[in-house]
Design a protein around this motif. Structure first.
Motif, PDB file in Angstrom:
ATOM      1  N   ASN A  32      -8.096 -21.542  10.660  1.00 53.50           N
ATOM      2  CA  ASN A  32      -9.506 -21.645  10.216  1.00 53.50           C
ATOM      3  C   ASN A  32      -9.860 -20.559   9.192  1.00 53.50           C
ATOM      4  O   ASN A  32     -11.014 -20.403   8.807  1.00 53.50           O
ATOM      5  CB  ASN A  32     -10.460 -21.594  11.415  1.00 53.50           C
ATOM      6  N   ASN A  99     -12.654 -17.801  21.929  1.00 53.71           N
ATOM      7  CA  ASN A  99     -11.713 -18.176  20.876  1.00 53.71           C
ATOM      8  C   ASN A  99     -10.276 -18.230  21.396  1.00 53.71           C
ATOM      9  O   ASN A  99      -9.576 -19.231  21.234  1.00 53.71           O
ATOM     10  CB  ASN A  99     -11.775 -17.167  19.727  1.00 53.71           C
ATOM     11  N   SER A 122       2.295 -15.928  21.076  1.00 54.96           N
ATOM     12  CA  SER A 122       2.187 -14.549  20.573  1.00 54.96           C
ATOM     13  C   SER A 122       1.515 -13.687  21.613  1.00 54.96           C
ATOM     14  O   SER A 122       0.292 -13.573  21.651  1.00 54.96           O
ATOM     15  CB  SER A 122       1.301 -14.512  19.326  1.00 54.96           C
ATOM     16  N   TYR A 177       5.093  -8.823  21.534  1.00 52.79           N
ATOM     17  CA  TYR A 177       5.332  -8.044  20.322  1.00 52.79           C
ATOM     18  C   TYR A 177       5.000  -6.587  20.568  1.00 52.79           C
ATOM     19  O   TYR A 177       4.037  -6.286  21.287  1.00 52.79           O
ATOM     20  CB  TYR A 177       4.424  -8.475  19.170  1.00 52.79           C
TER      21      TYR A 177
HETATM   22  P1  NAD Z   1      -3.868 -12.399  11.985  1.00 52.15           P
HETATM   23  O1  NAD Z   1      -5.312 -12.208  12.263  1.00 52.15           O
HETATM   24  O2  NAD Z   1      -3.310 -12.027  10.678  1.00 52.15           O
HETATM   25  O3  NAD Z   1      -3.451 -13.939  12.243  1.00 52.15           O
HETATM   26  C1  NAD Z   1      -4.168 -14.757  13.142  1.00 52.15           C
HETATM   27  C2  NAD Z   1      -4.551 -16.009  12.367  1.00 52.15           C
HETATM   28  O4  NAD Z   1      -5.204 -16.893  13.246  1.00 52.15           O
HETATM   29  C3  NAD Z   1      -5.519 -15.718  11.204  1.00 52.15           C
HETATM   30  O5  NAD Z   1      -5.016 -16.272  10.021  1.00 52.15           O
HETATM   31  C4  NAD Z   1      -6.828 -16.390  11.628  1.00 52.15           C
HETATM   32  O6  NAD Z   1      -7.523 -16.930  10.532  1.00 52.15           O
HETATM   33  C5  NAD Z   1      -6.308 -17.468  12.573  1.00 52.15           C
HETATM   34  N1  NAD Z   1      -7.253 -17.886  13.629  1.00 52.15           N
HETATM   35  C6  NAD Z   1      -7.931 -17.103  14.509  1.00 52.15           C
HETATM   36  N2  NAD Z   1      -8.664 -17.870  15.340  1.00 52.15           N
HETATM   37  C7  NAD Z   1      -8.421 -19.177  14.987  1.00 52.15           C
HETATM   38  C8  NAD Z   1      -8.877 -20.429  15.462  1.00 52.15           C
HETATM   39  N3  NAD Z   1      -9.751 -20.507  16.487  1.00 52.15           N
HETATM   40  N4  NAD Z   1      -8.419 -21.552  14.872  1.00 52.15           N
HETATM   41  C9  NAD Z   1      -7.537 -21.479  13.822  1.00 52.15           C
HETATM   42  N5  NAD Z   1      -7.068 -20.321  13.322  1.00 52.15           N
HETATM   43  C10 NAD Z   1      -7.513 -19.185  13.913  1.00 52.15           C
HETATM   44  O7  NAD Z   1      -3.080 -11.642  13.164  1.00 52.15           O
HETATM   45  P2  NAD Z   1      -1.516 -11.372  13.326  1.00 52.15           P
HETATM   46  O8  NAD Z   1      -1.317  -9.907  13.272  1.00 52.15           O
HETATM   47  O9  NAD Z   1      -0.735 -12.272  12.444  1.00 52.15           O
HETATM   48  O10 NAD Z   1      -1.288 -11.817  14.857  1.00 52.15           O
HETATM   49  C11 NAD Z   1      -0.900 -13.135  15.160  1.00 52.15           C
HETATM   50  C12 NAD Z   1      -0.884 -13.230  16.672  1.00 52.15           C
HETATM   51  O11 NAD Z   1      -0.015 -12.232  17.204  1.00 52.15           O
HETATM   52  C13 NAD Z   1      -2.249 -12.987  17.292  1.00 52.15           C
HETATM   53  O12 NAD Z   1      -2.405 -13.863  18.410  1.00 52.15           O
HETATM   54  C14 NAD Z   1      -2.164 -11.551  17.789  1.00 52.15           C
HETATM   55  O13 NAD Z   1      -2.998 -11.329  18.915  1.00 52.15           O
HETATM   56  C15 NAD Z   1      -0.717 -11.443  18.160  1.00 52.15           C
HETATM   57  N6  NAD Z   1      -0.215 -10.063  18.123  1.00 52.15           N
HETATM   58  C16 NAD Z   1      -0.348  -9.326  16.985  1.00 52.15           C
HETATM   59  C17 NAD Z   1       0.122  -7.999  16.978  1.00 52.15           C
HETATM   60  C18 NAD Z   1      -0.031  -7.125  15.761  1.00 52.15           C
HETATM   61  O14 NAD Z   1       0.110  -5.893  15.873  1.00 52.15           O
HETATM   62  N7  NAD Z   1      -0.321  -7.683  14.580  1.00 52.15           N
HETATM   63  C19 NAD Z   1       0.738  -7.470  18.109  1.00 52.15           C
HETATM   64  C20 NAD Z   1       0.850  -8.277  19.243  1.00 52.15           C
HETATM   65  C21 NAD Z   1       0.364  -9.575  19.240  1.00 52.15           C
END
Ligand code: NAD
Ligand code: WQD
Length: 337
Positions: A32, A99, A122, A177
């Motif tokens: 989104n 969400n 994730s 992660y």
């Molecule tokens: P990010 O915010 O870059 O990516 C998440 C994506 O999901 C975004 O592009 C956002 O637009 C989309 N999104 C959010 N809610 C949505 C919805 N309801 N419908 C459609 N799209 C939606 O974050 P990231 O760092 O790429 O993390 C990805 C996943 O990994 C997440 O679930 C995060 O919790 C998990 N995670 C991240 C980390 C980190 O350090 N980056 C560590 C552990 C876990």
């Protein structure tokens, strides 16, 4: 056959999209764009030379999500979509639970309707909580989370485990992660947090590029060699490759399996700052500030299980992580927007 990447326009999702395509898989992205930009889709196609199918909507919208499964022969799902800012989750917990849980439950319902039974999630090392001590093992009992964001991860792990227990055909892989940093070597995709970065590496790279004046190191009075906290930093490309292995594992197995995706090697805040400065030959002005509430002193993985069962281990070095972070930031000083 195609794989659905929810949140695939995000930081980790976009890097995984590249590696999935490189591994010969076709992918569909639903995002989104609440924390990303449609340009990321173009960048993925530029890197891979392949077109992908993209739907710009909320994963929790069951009618639209059903259309995705009706229009594409989905083989499995990697579920990245979610809100992930720890501090923000304390301010707006209802939106975080709504969400992160609604997207997951809607996804499970539509997958069941279409007999799609491979689910990679994730998750986060945050579910180990403060009760457990590193190196974290997948067999450890989950701990108590210090923020609503962490609780959403812990709850979703439980939801997925219960769903797999109820459906013998469902294969669930929970990927915990650690601290993903770095960017694709092209510098075309990378971490682009909105507003002031919460995480260390994007803050460091924004100081280096001049977007922020100075880094504050949150405390140097911890019981570590240099007094700063230690984390298991992993190159986002290594992490992405781990997802290719995980979805392929899910295709051959049933039930629920948990894997740490980390290097097993902790580095301190000052080691990150100094390595970034030395590798890129660029100053990173910083000052020592107070500790950040909720910070653990240490967090790192026991990475054995993923190596032995997935045949995966991180190969990129801290120098690679710092070089690639800077390459992305210097080529995109204001991110995607
Ligand atoms: P990010 O915010 O870059 O990516 C998440 C994506 O999901 C975004 O592009 C956002 O637009 C989309 N999104 C959010 N809610 C949505 C919805 N309801 N419908 C459609 N799209 C939606 O974050 P990231 O760092 O790429 O993390 C990805 C996943 O990994 C997440 O679930 C995060 O919790 C998990 N995670 C991240 C980390 C980190 O350090 N980056 C560590 C552990 C876990
Ligand atoms: C790393 C270290 C800070 C910023 C978080 C989430 C976790 C996961 C990964 C989503 C810590 C120090 C940081 C700064 C600093 N995200 N730091 N100055 O806290 O280990 O984990 O991101 O799942 O759930 O909690 O990562 O990058 O915020 O901090 O000194 O400006 O850098 O104190 O020691 P963290 P981080």
């Amino acid at each position: 056959m195609k794989y659905l990447l929810t949140g695939g326009a995000g930081y980790i999702g976009s890097h995984t999209a590249v590696e999935m395509i490189n591994a010969g898989h076709e992918i569909v992205i639903v995002d989104n764009l609440s924390n990303s930009d449609e340009i990321v889709i173009d960048r993925i196609e530029e890197i891979t030379g392949k077109r992908l199918v993209f739907y710009p909507f909320d994963v929790a919208n069951k009618e639209q999500l059903t259309e995705v499964f009706a229009q594409n022969q989905i083989e499995g799902v990697i579920h990245f979509a979610g809100l992930k800012a720890v501090g923000e989750s304390v301010q707006i917990p209802i939106e975080y639970y709504r969400n992160n849980l609604d997207t997951t439950l809607t996804l499970l319902e539509v997958m069941r309707e279409y007999s799609v039974n491979k689910f990679v999630f994730s998750s986060s090392a945050t579910v180990y909580g403060e009760e457990n001590k590193p190196p974290y093992l997948e067999t450890m009992k989950k701990g108590s989370c210090s923020n609503p964001y962490g609780w959403t991860k812990s709850m979703i792990e439980q939801i997925l485990t219960d769903a797999a227990n109820a459906d013998p055909e469902l294969s669930v892989v929970l990927l915990r992660y650690f601290n993903p940093i770095g960017a694709h070597e092209s510098g075309l995709i990378g971490e682009d947090p909105q507003g002031i970065p919460n995480n260390l590496m994007p803050f460091v790279s924004q100081v280096a590029v001049g977007k922020l004046p100075e880094l504050t190191v949150f405390g140097d009075d911890y019981d570590t060699p240099d007094g700063t906290c230690r984390r298991d930093y992993i190159h986002v490309v290594d992490l992405a490759v781990g997802h290719v292995k995980a979805i392929e594992y899910a295709s051959k197995n049933k039930g629920t399996e948990i894997f740490n995706l980390g290097t097993g090697v902790p580095y301190s805040v000052l080691e990150i700052v100094n390595t970034f400065r030395d590798v890129n030959n660029i100053p990173v002005p910083f000052k020592i500030g107070d500790r950040r509430e909720g910070d653990l002193q240490d967090s790192w993985a026991d990475a054995t299980k993923a190596r032995e069962i997935l045949g995966w281990e991180a190969t990129l070095t801290l120098e690679d992580m710092c070089r690639d972070s800077w390459n992305w930031q210097s080529k995109n000083p204001t991110g995607y927007r």
